[in-house]
Write an enzyme that holds these catalytic residues in place. Structure first.
Site, short mmCIF file in Angstrom:
data_model
loop_
_atom_site.label_atom_id
_atom_site.label_comp_id
_atom_site.label_asym_id
_atom_site.label_seq_id
_atom_site.Cartn_x
_atom_site.Cartn_y
_atom_site.Cartn_z
N SER A 174 -4.71 -1.90 -2.21
CA SER A 174 -3.48 -1.32 -2.74
C SER A 174 -3.06 -2.10 -3.99
CB SER A 174 -2.38 -1.33 -1.66
OG SER A 174 -1.21 -0.68 -2.12
N HIS A 200 -4.64 2.91 -2.89
CA HIS A 200 -3.35 3.59 -2.94
C HIS A 200 -3.01 3.89 -4.40
CE1 HIS A 200 -2.16 1.46 1.07
NE2 HIS A 200 -2.90 2.52 1.27
N ASP A 296 -1.37 -1.32 5.92
CA ASP A 296 -2.33 -0.22 6.02
C ASP A 296 -3.75 -0.78 5.99
OD1 ASP A 296 -3.21 2.43 6.18
OD2 ASP A 296 -3.38 2.59 4.00
#
Length: 352
Positions: A174, A200, A296
């Site tokens: 991310s 992401h 995540d």
């Protein structure tokens, strides 16, 4: 500090950020030259920056900042193909994150995206930008309901059936991931395992990101499309706004790209990819979780390890934001902790 040539954007961003506990917008500027004057008086902890502005463009300003006094920069870019290309240049130049803004309905959109903006700025404030600046060589949170990977791919017990010996690599990242992925993928030789990636990133931006990497790497890199084969020497990046799953048909791997609710407030979600890799590839997979905020991928990496896969988390020293790797380590999902510079070698040697 907020730097944007739109008075509306500056007004809305200031309102949203000042309403968040612990955040204080100390200044705004309509262009980088005005920003430089104000920064001489009071240097900000984080800069929210537009990339297309008069007098000096955002990329030139960003490079100046990163060379003189590295500071976390969040890019606020229009959701267009041109905006995506410029934003990729900004991320390559050292920006830590990107938030999007539409051309129409701007004020309402920014107000509706308040939680994402605040979370991104908070994450940026924790970013290891000195590490990021040293690596620079080139001239999104969604719904409030937090789903798990079960909403896309229900959990099941048992290991993947060993119907193939073909090896694959699943990577999740991310904040700071665009630079980390560039460092890893450009170091890979043309002959390497097939790679599937969740970074992401907003929709429309992943195609530009993949195209940029494809021009830099020996391997082929593309934005994943439904039913794409996962093949040696190629990396597939999940399209923004859609989940990416690894599937298997006989001895071959392919990807499924699908809609669905955000998982861990993200779409694409690393947990969804990792769970699908655990199920489809089992011990034939290598799972890698790299820099990023939040958790995540932590649960999914553990599932991969439990399915027999090798699993790696990026270390704190080389992570721009040590959130996702830290959580994966805490949950026992990583059997190895490595610096970013060792990831490419791990991909080549561990999966031979």
């Amino acid at each position: 500090m907020v730097v944007d040539d739109s008075a509306v954007v500056r007004q809305v961003l200031v309102g949203v950020l000042n309403d968040a506990p612990g955040i204080d917008v100390i200044a705004t500027a309509a262009d980088p030259l005005l920003a430089i004057e104000k920064m001489r008086q009071h240097w900000p902890d984080v800069i929210v920056l537009d990339v297309e502005m008069p007098r000096m463009d955002g990329i030139t300003f960003l490079r100046k900042i990163m060379s003189e006094r590295p500071t976390p920069v969040v890019i606020c870019s229009t959701l267009t193909e041109k905006g995506a290309r410029v934003t990729m240049d900004a991320l390559a130049a050292g920006a830590v994150a990107v938030v999007t803004k539409p051309r129409l309905g701007l004020k309402q959109f920014l107000t509706d995206s308040a939680d994402e903006l605040v979370a991104t700025v908070r994450s940026a404030a924790r970013a290891n930008v000195k590490r990021l600046a040293a690596r620079v060589t080139a001239a999104p949170l969604e719904a409030e309901v937090k789903h798990t990977a079960d909403v896309i791919l229900p959990a099941q017990s048992g290991r993947a059936l060993a119907q193939t010996t073909e090896r694959i690599v699943a990577i999740g990242t991310s904040t700071g991931g665009t630079q980390a992925l560039e460092e890893v993928l450009t170091a890979l030789p043309r002959v390497c395992p097939g790679i599937v990636i969740v970074q992401h990133m907003p929709e429309k931006f992943t195609a530009a990101f993949a195209a940029r990497l494809n021009g830099l790497c020996q391997i082929a890199v593309k934005e994943a499309a439904n039913n794409d084969r996962v093949m040696p020497g190629r990396a597939l990046i999940a399209p923004g706004g859609k989940h990416l799953l690894l599937r298997r048909s006989g001895a071959q791997y392919f990807v499924e790209v699908l809609e669905g609710p955000p998982v861990n407030r993200h779409r694409p979600s690393v947990d969804v990819l990792f769970r699908s890799a655990a199920r489809a590839a089992g011990s034939n997979a290598l799972g890698i979780i790299m820099t990023g905020m939040g958790d995540d991928g932590a649960a999914g990496l553990l599932e991969m390890r439990q399915a027999g896969a090798r699993t790696v988390a990026q270390d704190e020293h080389t992570s721009i934001v040590f959130g996702m790797p830290k959580e994966a380590i805490k949950r026992g999902g990583a059997d190895r902790i490595l610096p970013l510079g060792a990831m490419a070698r791990e991909i080549v040697t561990q999966l031979q």
